[in-house]
Design a protein around this motif. Structure first.
Motif, PDB file in Angstrom:
ATOM      1  N   ILE A 177      -7.633  -1.038   8.002  1.00  0.00           N
ATOM      2  CA  ILE A 177      -7.039  -0.191   9.045  1.00  0.00           C
ATOM      3  C   ILE A 177      -5.546  -0.014   8.776  1.00  0.00           C
ATOM      4  O   ILE A 177      -4.998   1.090   8.840  1.00  0.00           O
ATOM      5  N   ALA A 178      -4.887  -1.127   8.459  1.00  0.00           N
ATOM      6  CA  ALA A 178      -3.449  -1.071   8.174  1.00  0.00           C
ATOM      7  C   ALA A 178      -3.183  -0.282   6.893  1.00  0.00           C
ATOM      8  O   ALA A 178      -2.166   0.410   6.782  1.00  0.00           O
ATOM      9  N   ALA A 179      -4.094  -0.378   5.935  1.00  0.00           N
ATOM     10  CA  ALA A 179      -3.921   0.359   4.680  1.00  0.00           C
ATOM     11  C   ALA A 179      -4.016   1.864   4.934  1.00  0.00           C
ATOM     12  O   ALA A 179      -3.236   2.651   4.383  1.00  0.00           O
ATOM     13  N   ALA A 180      -4.951   2.262   5.771  1.00  0.00           N
ATOM     14  CA  ALA A 180      -5.088   3.693   6.101  1.00  0.00           C
ATOM     15  C   ALA A 180      -3.835   4.190   6.803  1.00  0.00           C
ATOM     16  O   ALA A 180      -3.350   5.296   6.555  1.00  0.00           O
ATOM     17  N   ARG A 181      -3.296   3.357   7.676  1.00  0.00           N
ATOM     18  CA  ARG A 181      -2.067   3.683   8.391  1.00  0.00           C
ATOM     19  C   ARG A 181      -0.907   3.851   7.411  1.00  0.00           C
ATOM     20  O   ARG A 181      -0.152   4.827   7.469  1.00  0.00           O
ATOM     21  N   ALA A 182      -0.779   2.908   6.465  1.00  0.00           N
ATOM     22  CA  ALA A 182       0.311   2.971   5.484  1.00  0.00           C
ATOM     23  C   ALA A 182       0.158   4.194   4.580  1.00  0.00           C
ATOM     24  O   ALA A 182       1.143   4.851   4.226  1.00  0.00           O
ATOM     25  N   ALA A 183      -1.071   4.491   4.197  1.00  0.00           N
ATOM     26  CA  ALA A 183      -1.318   5.643   3.322  1.00  0.00           C
ATOM     27  C   ALA A 183      -0.929   6.945   4.026  1.00  0.00           C
ATOM     28  O   ALA A 183      -0.338   7.848   3.426  1.00  0.00           O
ATOM     29  N   TYR A 184      -1.231   7.029   5.303  1.00  0.00           N
ATOM     30  CA  TYR A 184      -0.878   8.235   6.062  1.00  0.00           C
ATOM     31  C   TYR A 184       0.645   8.391   6.132  1.00  0.00           C
ATOM     32  O   TYR A 184       1.183   9.500   6.014  1.00  0.00           O
ATOM     33  N   ILE A 185       1.344   7.280   6.286  1.00  0.00           N
ATOM     34  CA  ILE A 185       2.814   7.328   6.372  1.00  0.00           C
ATOM     35  C   ILE A 185       3.416   7.940   5.113  1.00  0.00           C
ATOM     36  O   ILE A 185       4.381   8.693   5.177  1.00  0.00           O
ATOM     37  N   VAL A 186       2.835   7.670   3.953  1.00  0.00           N
ATOM     38  CA  VAL A 186       3.414   8.198   2.715  1.00  0.00           C
ATOM     39  C   VAL A 186       2.823   9.541   2.315  1.00  0.00           C
ATOM     40  O   VAL A 186       3.095  10.026   1.216  1.00  0.00           O
ATOM     41  N   GLY A 187       2.020  10.153   3.186  1.00  0.00           N
ATOM     42  CA  GLY A 187       1.621  11.527   2.919  1.00  0.00           C
ATOM     43  C   GLY A 187       0.150  11.776   2.677  1.00  0.00           C
ATOM     44  O   GLY A 187      -0.243  12.920   2.428  1.00  0.00           O
ATOM     45  N   VAL A 226       0.840  -1.203   0.000  1.00  0.00           N
ATOM     46  CA  VAL A 226       0.000   0.000   0.000  1.00  0.00           C
ATOM     47  C   VAL A 226       0.876   1.254   0.000  1.00  0.00           C
ATOM     48  O   VAL A 226       0.653   2.194  -0.771  1.00  0.00           O
ATOM     49  N   ALA A 227       1.898   1.271   0.859  1.00  0.00           N
ATOM     50  CA  ALA A 227       2.750   2.462   0.967  1.00  0.00           C
ATOM     51  C   ALA A 227       3.474   2.740  -0.352  1.00  0.00           C
ATOM     52  O   ALA A 227       3.623   3.896  -0.758  1.00  0.00           O
ATOM     53  N   SER A 228       3.909   1.684  -1.021  1.00  0.00           N
ATOM     54  CA  SER A 228       4.701   1.866  -2.246  1.00  0.00           C
ATOM     55  C   SER A 228       3.888   2.523  -3.350  1.00  0.00           C
ATOM     56  O   SER A 228       4.383   3.388  -4.062  1.00  0.00           O
ATOM     57  N   VAL A 229       2.648   2.132  -3.507  1.00  0.00           N
ATOM     58  CA  VAL A 229       1.835   2.783  -4.544  1.00  0.00           C
ATOM     59  C   VAL A 229       1.323   4.128  -4.037  1.00  0.00           C
ATOM     60  O   VAL A 229       1.204   5.090  -4.796  1.00  0.00           O
ATOM     61  N   GLY A 230       1.038   4.215  -2.749  1.00  0.00           N
ATOM     62  CA  GLY A 230       0.516   5.462  -2.183  1.00  0.00           C
ATOM     63  C   GLY A 230       1.489   6.618  -2.343  1.00  0.00           C
ATOM     64  O   GLY A 230       1.089   7.752  -2.638  1.00  0.00           O
ATOM     65  N   SER A 231       2.764   6.327  -2.185  1.00  0.00           N
ATOM     66  CA  SER A 231       3.785   7.365  -2.333  1.00  0.00           C
ATOM     67  C   SER A 231       3.773   7.940  -3.748  1.00  0.00           C
ATOM     68  O   SER A 231       3.930   9.151  -3.950  1.00  0.00           O
ATOM     69  N   ARG A 232       3.541   7.087  -4.733  1.00  0.00           N
ATOM     70  CA  ARG A 232       3.456   7.541  -6.124  1.00  0.00           C
ATOM     71  C   ARG A 232       2.236   8.435  -6.330  1.00  0.00           C
ATOM     72  O   ARG A 232       2.266   9.403  -7.090  1.00  0.00           O
ATOM     73  N   MET A 233       1.147   8.089  -5.672  1.00  0.00           N
ATOM     74  CA  MET A 233      -0.079   8.885  -5.803  1.00  0.00           C
ATOM     75  C   MET A 233       0.125  10.290  -5.226  1.00  0.00           C
ATOM     76  O   MET A 233      -0.312  11.280  -5.793  1.00  0.00           O
ATOM     77  N   ILE A 234       0.791  10.330  -4.078  1.00  0.00           N
ATOM     78  CA  ILE A 234       1.046  11.627  -3.437  1.00  0.00           C
ATOM     79  C   ILE A 234       1.923  12.497  -4.337  1.00  0.00           C
ATOM     80  O   ILE A 234       1.682  13.701  -4.492  1.00  0.00           O
ATOM     81  N   THR A 235       2.917  11.903  -4.960  1.00  0.00           N
ATOM     82  CA  THR A 235       3.774  12.656  -5.883  1.00  0.00           C
ATOM     83  C   THR A 235       2.947  13.191  -7.046  1.00  0.00           C
ATOM     84  O   THR A 235       3.042  14.370  -7.402  1.00  0.00           O
ATOM     85  N   ALA A 236       2.115  12.317  -7.618  1.00  0.00           N
ATOM     86  CA  ALA A 236       1.296  12.727  -8.762  1.00  0.00           C
ATOM     87  C   ALA A 236       0.311  13.828  -8.374  1.00  0.00           C
ATOM     88  O   ALA A 236      -0.051  14.669  -9.200  1.00  0.00           O
TER      89      ALA A 236
END
Lengths: 462, 462
Positions: A167-177, A137-147
């Protein structure tokens, strides 16, 4: 379902291996296990490690309770001696790893466990489940935040994944921005800001869109976000501003051609005097769609399915491998299988991000601490002989692995929300070191090479 | 992490909608919500519903506890009146749905909730999380079982997904015919048989492969499965039979060209007299790879990543839509949004599998019970006027929706393992009705059309 101890989040074969090793007298051999991935998905420039904090909690909680032992006894696979050992089990070894939020590349040793074989082997499944899921989740989420180029993003994918994974996905998404989440449990447990106002069902509940909008504004104030695509978008936008006035917080578009619609809606809002009313887009977004919408007059995104399912790559392929263990001679030996397509290099690795100034140039992975001096000598000799620019003298090796558990005890005890804030800061700092150009788009070659000696490293810097 | 109540597995907007509707006086309007998906992924011939039993448990457990309410108060979004309402909340409506394990097609109304708006709206997130996740796994898993043509399959993907999702994935895989799982928690909670013997780490722990094999056989008996690809496959097979004798249970191949290797290993085993020793294949398998291996001399498969991540389609796209609700006039009205690409038809639907003899021909979805007689008249008239073969007189409408909750009370209370066995039987029976030809391979057109009146149905039968 009853409460599950983390100890049953385990594959049966970990326990049959443990029992066989105990009977053979090899279970107490000192062992080093490493977590790494052999490659990144095609087009991915980097990966983001997430879940480390959850792994440390799972290791601390890894105990077999009475119900677990009753079940294990019933399988008939384990003997009483093994069951008694499991009843007393707690991990007493050491863990080093990349900080949560850190970037990773092929063969980055993101976590290293040292202990006896029987201490460490059992933790494989739960460690991999957590790191694979959260990092996917974090790896793709970071790309979304950049875009998204600074436009705030809401994670709203909970309904597309297992309810606890949400729940863990929301946590990972928050970590990447990500700025916020729709998920209340992530709000409660990790203090991720929760967001959301209404769905189509709310508009449909009322006899008219006007009544629905009036009810929402009466309850949530004019700063709310009104969903305007239930019937006719233009009519809904006019109605929304008529009812809320130009102070209306935002309108949300959830269907159709979001780019074209946003241009029309922006013009309409401006013509109605609602120049500060924001436009939020949702509906099957991913980093590529968000990239295409960069020029559209949008003020934020809600992203669901593609984020929480890892954007087509749900798991980074982390594996947990025995890389070094004590032999009959009492010495440590590197080990690795020689399978055709999955050969691994043995020995516990040390990892550094190789920076020049504040910019990352390579992932340095060495077979042990002793090799650092050798690396420095090789690198310097190579660069001097190549008459490289003196810029490389600013080369700096940032250690990536930090001690996390020593002798079974956590080195640092952070509460869940603190874990997450620290990881968010780590991600932001490490991502900045890559100095990627957002205009290049999400896909490209791997951002920095993984090097294993000074000669390779010199090639990167020349 | 602390225990999570199912009530926080919810999007914030469900609660802001509830509060706004309460303040506007519309929260108690009778409402019908439906779960369905608009389409199947390209190439999928059918979907498999899984998770229903878990949904019913989640609805029964959907209560806000003190900690939940403290958190919700802290968000500042909900007022005391709403919080007091939530403290007392329990679902008091009705649920009808497809039995767990049943097949679904585009627009199959797999679950229908009837109650007040405020009673039913809040359950959206947790219902969709469970049904999307579990059905995603079940839908691809059923294809894998078909491709395996009776060879037993072990689910072993837990390490590739969130640790709790792993348990639900093992459960879903068992429902569609997997023989066993590596996951101990699924064994403990759902009585799914657990399986597994050893990994490469076990072989590497020992100073030689021979010592490892001897230790495993000493502990697990000659009926065990030995992993033979750590070093050299042929040498390992010879060694295995030398140590275990021809009674060796199985060897496992986990890398390389599984088809070619299995032929070589089968010949080698036979030449060594181990003619009843089985060969199991693992390593990045999916329904397409398993299909390609149909002619290989393999006796079973272990399937992980592609199964538990839904084979590229992690969620079937189930949505939860308000389709009918009470208006200001006190009457029920069908409702639906008119968004460009997501238009929905209103009204609570009734669904039947249309069979001729014991073979399924169509998914019949009618807007209400009253339409069944009309359907029968239309169908009969059409077929008679078309002089269709009298075979159609054996047409039979199998009702797909069964009552599950009435007035908030479960209609039937099954323990978790019973739920799963019943679902496994349902899947087997419904899949048999499709009478698919395994030789056609996994992909193809949707197996049966979804029809909404007798004229369409007649077209299918003619």
């Amino acid at each position: 379902m009853d409460t599950v101890t983390s100890a049953l989040l385990t594959d049966l074969y970990e326990l049959t291996m443990l029992q066989a090793a105990r009977q053979a007298g090899t279970a107490s051999r000192r062992s080093v296990f490493e977590v790494f991935t052999r490659s990144l998905p095609e087009g991915r420039r980097y990966g983001v490690l997430a879940g480390t904090g959850r792994v440390l909690d799972a290791i601390a909680d890894f105990r077999f309770d009475e119900a677990d032992l009753r079940y294990l006894r019933r399988t008939g696979v384990l003997d009483e001696e093994t069951l008694a050992h499991l009843a007393d089990y707690r991990f007493t070894g050491d863990v080093h790893g990349y900080e949560e939020g850190e970037l990773f590349f092929p063969n980055s040793p993101v976590m290293r466990l040292e202990g006896t074989f029987e201490d460490a082997v059992m933790l494989e499944t739960v460690i991999l489940s957590i790191l694979n899921h959260d990092s996917g989740v974090a790896s793709v989420g970071s790309r979304m935040i950049t875009a998204a180029r600074g436009r705030p993003c809401i994670e709203m994918g909970g309904r597309r994944v297992h309810e606890d994974a949400a729940i863990a996905a929301a946590r990972a998404a928050y970590i990447v921005g990500f700025a916020s989440t729709s998920n209340l449990a992530a709000g409660a447990h990790y203090r991720v800001p929760a967001a959301g106002t209404s769905a189509h069902a709310f508009t449909l509940l009322f006899d008219s869109e006007e009544e629905a909008f009036r009810a929402q504004i009466a309850s949530q104030g004019v700063g709310t976000t009104l969903l305007v695509d239930t019937y006719d978008v233009d009519a809904a936008v006019r109605l929304a501003v008529e009812i809320a006035g130009p102070e209306l917080g935002a309108v949300r578009l959830d269907s159709g051609d979001l780019g074209a619609q946003s241009i029309r809606v922006r013009a309409l809002l401006d013509s109605l005097g609602a120049t500060s009313t924001r436009i939020t887009a949702t509906g099957d977004l991913d980093e590529f769609r968000v990239e295409e919408l960069a020029q559209a007059p949008l003020d934020g995104y809600g992203i669901g399915t593609r984020l929480v399912t890892g954007g087509g790559h749900p798991a980074p392929g982390f594996v947990y491998k025995l890389v070094e263990r004590e032999g009959a001679d009492g010495q440590m030996h590197p080990v690795g299988k020689r399978s055709q397509d999955k050969a691994t290099l043995g020995a516990g690795k040390r990892a550094f991000r190789m920076l020049v100034g504040d910019r990352a140039h390579a992932e340095l992975v060495l077979p042990g601490e002793a090799e650092i001096a050798e690396f420095q000598r090789e690198l310097t000799a190579e660069l001097i002989s190549a008459e490289a620019s003196p810029e490389w003298r600013r080369t700096n090796l940032r250690p990536l692995q930090v001690p996390m558990i020593r002798g079974g005890e956590p080195v640092q005890s952070l509460r869940a929300p603190q874990q997450v804030e620290a990881a968010r800061a780590r991600h932001a700092a490490s991502f900045a070191e890559l100095a990627l150009d957002v205009e290049d788009g999400p896909d490209g070659p791997i951002a920095i090479p993984t090097v294993t000696d000074g000669i390779e490293a010199a090639r990167v810097l020349r």
